[in-house]
Design a protein around this motif. Structure first.
Motif, PDB file in Angstrom:
ATOM      1  N   LEU A  14      13.934   5.492  -7.244  1.00 31.13           N
ATOM      2  CA  LEU A  14      14.656   4.692  -7.897  1.00 31.13           C
ATOM      3  C   LEU A  14      14.229   4.217  -9.252  1.00 31.13           C
ATOM      4  N   LEU A  15      12.766   3.674  -8.985  1.00 31.24           N
ATOM      5  CA  LEU A  15      12.296   3.082 -10.082  1.00 31.24           C
ATOM      6  C   LEU A  15      12.082   3.901 -11.225  1.00 31.24           C
ATOM      7  N   VAL A  16      11.560   5.309 -10.863  1.00 30.12           N
ATOM      8  CA  VAL A  16      11.423   6.268 -11.694  1.00 30.12           C
ATOM      9  C   VAL A  16      12.692   6.695 -12.558  1.00 30.12           C
TER      10      VAL A  16
ATOM     11  N   LEU B  54       0.810  -1.103  -0.035  1.00 29.72           N
ATOM     12  CA  LEU B  54       0.088   0.117  -0.063  1.00 29.72           C
ATOM     13  C   LEU B  54       0.829   1.352   0.090  1.00 29.72           C
ATOM     14  N   ALA B  55       2.076   1.089   0.742  1.00 29.94           N
ATOM     15  CA  ALA B  55       3.069   2.361   0.977  1.00 29.94           C
ATOM     16  C   ALA B  55       3.615   2.625  -0.678  1.00 29.94           C
TER      17      ALA B  55
ATOM     18  N   THR C  57      12.565   3.245   2.243  1.00 30.93           N
ATOM     19  CA  THR C  57      11.385   3.999   2.305  1.00 30.93           C
ATOM     20  C   THR C  57      10.691   3.484   0.864  1.00 30.93           C
ATOM     21  N   ALA C  58       9.281   3.786   0.900  1.00 30.88           N
ATOM     22  CA  ALA C  58       8.425   3.288  -0.426  1.00 30.88           C
ATOM     23  C   ALA C  58       8.945   4.482  -1.112  1.00 30.88           C
ATOM     24  N   GLU C  59       8.930   5.742  -0.758  1.00 27.52           N
ATOM     25  CA  GLU C  59       9.145   6.792  -1.630  1.00 27.52           C
ATOM     26  C   GLU C  59      10.522   6.803  -2.468  1.00 27.52           C
ATOM     27  N   ALA C  60      11.584   6.400  -1.348  1.00 27.52           N
ATOM     28  CA  ALA C  60      12.883   6.328  -1.967  1.00 27.52           C
ATOM     29  C   ALA C  60      12.981   5.125  -3.095  1.00 27.52           C
ATOM     30  N   ALA C  61      12.296   3.892  -3.011  1.00 29.12           N
ATOM     31  CA  ALA C  61      12.276   2.895  -4.007  1.00 29.12           C
ATOM     32  C   ALA C  61      11.475   3.299  -5.204  1.00 29.12           C
TER      33      ALA C  61
ATOM     34  N   ALA D 187       4.123   5.802  -5.318  1.00 32.24           N
ATOM     35  CA  ALA D 187       3.813   5.721  -6.939  1.00 32.24           C
ATOM     36  C   ALA D 187       2.703   6.654  -7.562  1.00 32.24           C
ATOM     37  N   SER D 188       1.513   6.539  -7.032  1.00 35.74           N
ATOM     38  CA  SER D 188       0.464   7.347  -7.481  1.00 35.74           C
ATOM     39  C   SER D 188       0.862   8.770  -7.584  1.00 35.74           C
ATOM     40  N   GLU D 189       1.780   9.175  -6.772  1.00 35.56           N
ATOM     41  CA  GLU D 189       2.522  10.719  -6.854  1.00 35.56           C
ATOM     42  C   GLU D 189       3.324  11.126  -7.952  1.00 35.56           C
ATOM     43  N   GLN D 190       3.652   9.986  -8.780  1.00 37.34           N
ATOM     44  CA  GLN D 190       4.812  10.358  -9.696  1.00 37.34           C
ATOM     45  C   GLN D 190       3.804  10.464 -11.198  1.00 37.34           C
ATOM     46  N   PRO D 191       3.929  11.499 -11.790  1.00 39.07           N
ATOM     47  CA  PRO D 191       3.227  11.608 -13.186  1.00 39.07           C
ATOM     48  C   PRO D 191       3.510  10.433 -14.281  1.00 39.07           C
ATOM     49  N   VAL D 192       4.674  10.115 -14.248  1.00 40.25           N
ATOM     50  CA  VAL D 192       5.201   9.245 -15.359  1.00 40.25           C
ATOM     51  C   VAL D 192       4.876   7.814 -15.020  1.00 40.25           C
ATOM     52  N   LEU D 193       4.400   7.463 -13.620  1.00 39.45           N
ATOM     53  CA  LEU D 193       3.939   6.268 -13.247  1.00 39.45           C
ATOM     54  C   LEU D 193       2.313   6.269 -13.490  1.00 39.45           C
ATOM     55  N   ARG D 194       1.699   7.427 -13.235  1.00 42.90           N
ATOM     56  CA  ARG D 194       0.102   7.444 -13.438  1.00 42.90           C
ATOM     57  C   ARG D 194      -0.168   7.249 -14.847  1.00 42.90           C
TER      58      ARG D 194
END
Length: 125
Positions: free
Chosen positions: A114-116, A42-43, A107-111, A48-55
């Motif tokens: 890294l993905l982005v 969930l985290a 953290t989820a944000e850091a992961a 991820a939902s905060e990242q436009p490229v992933l959205r």
């Protein structure tokens, strides 16, 4: 991955709306052993939902791994890195084929960052 061709239709947005709700329901009904992993997933979804490229990509989970499909809202192509929560509370970013660890994060944000970064570094196809 050619992100310009990624799904941006209503099914992608609907999926972004449903996925966290589904995981919250599973957490509410789940057992305590799976709760830590579920909270990690969930985290990741929330970060991820905060990242436009992933959205622009279709999010889905498989065995507690958050993945992203391209195309018309269906996970038919998964040439984006994936990310999973670890039992120790950290997170691991995996290659699209899931056979190579790209890195780990606290953290989820850091992961997700890294993905982005991996998406940005990938050559256009």
């Amino acid at each position: 991955m050619n992100l310009q061709d990624s799904g941006t239709d209503e099914s992608v947005e609907a999926r972004w709306q449903r996925l966290p709700t589904t995981w919250r329901l599973m957490l509410d009904r789940g057992d305590s052993q799976a709760a830590a992993t579920g909270r990690g997933v969930l985290a990741l979804i929330e970060a991820a939902s905060e990242q436009p490229v992933l959205r622009r990509l279709y999010p889905f989970t498989s065995r507690c791994v958050l993945r992203f499909g391209s195309g018309n809202g269906l996970p038919t192509e998964t040439d984006a890195p994936a990310v999973e929560p670890l039992r120790d509370g950290r997170f691991r970013v995996l290659s699209p084929s899931l056979n190579r660890v790209i890195g780990e994060a606290d953290t989820a944000e850091a992961a997700v960052a890294l993905l982005v970064a991996q998406l940005s570094a990938a050559p256009e196809q």
